[in-house]
Design an enzyme around this catalytic site. Structure first.
Site, mmCIF file in Angstrom:
data_model
loop_
_atom_site.group_PDB
_atom_site.id
_atom_site.type_symbol
_atom_site.label_atom_id
_atom_site.label_comp_id
_atom_site.label_asym_id
_atom_site.label_seq_id
_atom_site.Cartn_x
_atom_site.Cartn_y
_atom_site.Cartn_z
ATOM 1 N N SER A 47 0.863 -1.187 0.000
ATOM 2 C CA SER A 47 0.000 0.000 0.000
ATOM 3 C C SER A 47 0.890 1.223 0.000
ATOM 4 O O SER A 47 1.986 1.196 0.583
ATOM 5 C CB SER A 47 -0.866 0.069 1.260
ATOM 6 O OG SER A 47 -1.929 -0.833 1.151
ATOM 7 N N GLU A 66 -0.693 18.617 -6.459
ATOM 8 C CA GLU A 66 -1.983 18.615 -7.150
ATOM 9 C C GLU A 66 -2.958 17.603 -6.536
ATOM 10 O O GLU A 66 -3.967 17.288 -7.126
ATOM 11 C CB GLU A 66 -1.760 18.273 -8.631
ATOM 12 C CG GLU A 66 -0.898 19.282 -9.399
ATOM 13 C CD GLU A 66 0.615 19.113 -9.151
ATOM 14 O OE1 GLU A 66 1.014 18.189 -8.405
ATOM 15 O OE2 GLU A 66 1.385 19.921 -9.697
ATOM 16 N N SER A 67 -2.688 17.023 -5.379
ATOM 17 C CA SER A 67 -3.537 16.103 -4.591
ATOM 18 C C SER A 67 -2.802 14.802 -4.265
ATOM 19 O O SER A 67 -1.806 14.851 -3.567
ATOM 20 C CB SER A 67 -4.899 15.836 -5.227
ATOM 21 O OG SER A 67 -5.687 17.010 -5.142
ATOM 22 N N HIS A 90 -3.266 0.136 -3.596
ATOM 23 C CA HIS A 90 -3.292 -1.053 -2.736
ATOM 24 C C HIS A 90 -3.220 -2.248 -3.677
ATOM 25 O O HIS A 90 -3.987 -2.296 -4.647
ATOM 26 C CB HIS A 90 -4.580 -1.109 -1.907
ATOM 27 C CG HIS A 90 -4.780 0.144 -1.117
ATOM 28 N ND1 HIS A 90 -4.152 0.372 0.080
ATOM 29 C CD2 HIS A 90 -5.502 1.251 -1.399
ATOM 30 C CE1 HIS A 90 -4.493 1.579 0.526
ATOM 31 N NE2 HIS A 90 -5.308 2.128 -0.353
ATOM 32 N N CYS A 119 -5.989 17.962 -9.076
ATOM 33 C CA CYS A 119 -6.708 19.216 -9.303
ATOM 34 C C CYS A 119 -5.847 20.087 -10.211
ATOM 35 O O CYS A 119 -4.689 19.766 -10.449
ATOM 36 C CB CYS A 119 -7.033 19.903 -7.979
ATOM 37 S SG CYS A 119 -5.597 20.292 -7.009
#
Ligand code: SPD
Length: 425
Positions: A55, A62-63, A68, A83
């Site tokens: 994971s 930008e986020s 996983h 974004c």
């Protein structure tokens, strides 16, 4: 519809199970996917699960990108949340190729629809000021861990994410990684073998006690030891005339010569004969009584080193030693692999004699539990706790600038805690 962000929920199926279980490859690919799409990477944190699965998250300006994996299904669930102008489909294409996905699906959602949100009236200038006060480390940090473990215990080292070498040899996976704390390190399959910063613990203790107790070692056989640290230490002794080293995996030697030159430092010594071949076979064919010292610098009893824990192998070692010869073997840990530790000692006691198989303990921070052992087989009457010439041993320690071994520690390393004595009964 105008939105604050774009979220692509990706299903990658039919991926390579090996890649799905490879935390370093996945971290590299996820960071690569972000960079390929022009994102600014802030931080990445990845974790490998026992027994398998990975994971991780890459935080980008930008986020984020998150993953996983289920290696047993060749499946990865991936989130690409962005974004601004970033095109997350570039990351999607990149990852599809990296993971060798045979099938995939993707669901794209707009996040934060502006016509459903009501803008509040917080004071944006104060917020900007607050944000400016926060000191950004100014570079992206990685949080990647390599874990050496059995089903109950583990030792993890953070590494930088750099992979200098990663080759599947015919015998094992040979990797050179880099740890902020321990420098470059060699791993075989999923086990730590040696690191630049603590290798001297192991290599000084596998070599010098036997050399100092014997006092007249001339002809040495080393089985394994592909990183070169053991022969480097033995060849510090000027009386040594010949060292034959037999390492089964040439890939280990090449990787260490290239990336760990301070350990692989003595391969050019003219007294060394380096053979890439099967040490078990070599000892079987060795002339009886040929060696003063026989060193078994093998890895753990799985994969190519399994045979280095057999009675037959040690019987052949016994035969290859001369009447005053000493055997020393990597003895595993009384706190990690107790069975292998105790069984090896039983084998050596059976071959060399009840009081001729002493055990020494030493400390290696990068092996699980930290407590490790060397196990001896003494053919003649040498007392491993003492010295052929203690003053000469002290002078050698000073002259060579040894950093772990000294004569007090030599003797003390044979003193065993009671629980270890009990294990060996
Ligand atoms: N779990 C590690 C066992 C030790 C293996 N040998 C290390 C090689 C160093 N030359």
């Amino acid at each position: 519809m105008s939105a604050l962000g774009n979220h692509i929920l990706v299903e990658f199926m039919g991926c390579s199970p090996e890649i799905m279980n490879d935390v370093s490859a996945i971290e590299r690919d996820m960071v690569g996917a972000a960079q390929k799409a022009g994102a600014t990477v802030i931080n990445s944190t990845f974790h490998h699960f026992n027994p398998y699965g990975v994971s991780g998250v890459v935080v980008i300006q930008e986020s984020h990108l998150a993953i996983h994996t289920w290696p047993e299904y060749g499946y990865a669930a991936v989130d690409l949340f962005t974004c601004g102008e970033m095109d997350a489909w570039i990351s999607f294409d990149f990852l599809k190729d990296c993971f060798q996905a045979k099938n995939y699906s993707a669901l794209e959602m707009k996040r934060g629809s502006v016509n459903l949100l009501t803008r509040n009236d917080f004071d944006i200038s104060t917020m900007r000021q607050k944000a400016d006060e926060w000191v950004n480390p100014g570079m992206y940090t990685r949080n990647v861990w390599f874990t050496d473990k059995d089903e109950n215990q583990a030792l993890s080292l953070k590494y930088t994410g750099e992979v200098f070498h990663d080759v599947q040899s015919p015998f094992q996976r040979v990797r050179i990684l880099e740890s902020p704390k321990y420098g470059k390190l060699l791993t075989l399959d999923d086990m730590f073998m040696t690191t630049e910063n603590d290798e001297f613990h192991y290599h000084e203790m596998i070599s010098h006690p036997a050399m100092m107790a014997h006092g007249n070692v001339k002809n040495v056989l080393v089985i394994g030891g592909g990183d070169g640290g053991t022969v480097r230490e033995i060849l510090k002794h000027e009386g040594v005339e010949k060292v034959t080293m037999v390492e089964i995996d040439g890939e280990v030697i090449e990787a260490c010569k290239k990336h760990l030159p301070s350990i692989a430092a003595a391969f050019d010594d003219p007294r060394l004969e380096l053979i890439v071949g099967d040490g078990i076979e070599y000892v079987k064919q060795a002339a009886a009584g040929a060696y003063d010292l026989l060193v078994v610098d093998g890895s753990d009893p799985v994969g190519p080193a399994e045979g280095l824990f057999s009675v037959e192998f040690y019987q052949n070692c016994y035969n290859a030693l001369n009447e005053n010869g000493i055997l020393i073997a990597q003895g595993e840990s009384p706190k990690f692999n107790e069975n292998a530790f105790a069984e090896l000692n039983a084998t050596l006691r059976g071959l060399f004699g009840e009081d001729k198989a002493p055990v020494s303990l030493f400390y290696v921070p990068t092996y699980p539990t930290g407590m490790w052992s060397f196990q001896y087989g003494i053919k003649g009457n040498i007392n491993m706790k003492s010295f052929a010439d203690q003053a000469a041993a002290d002078a050698f320690v000073d002259a060579k600038g040894l950093r772990y071994y000294n004569t007090e520690l030599h003797t003390a390393s044979f003193a065993l805690p009671n629980f270890v004595k009990d294990l060996l009964k």
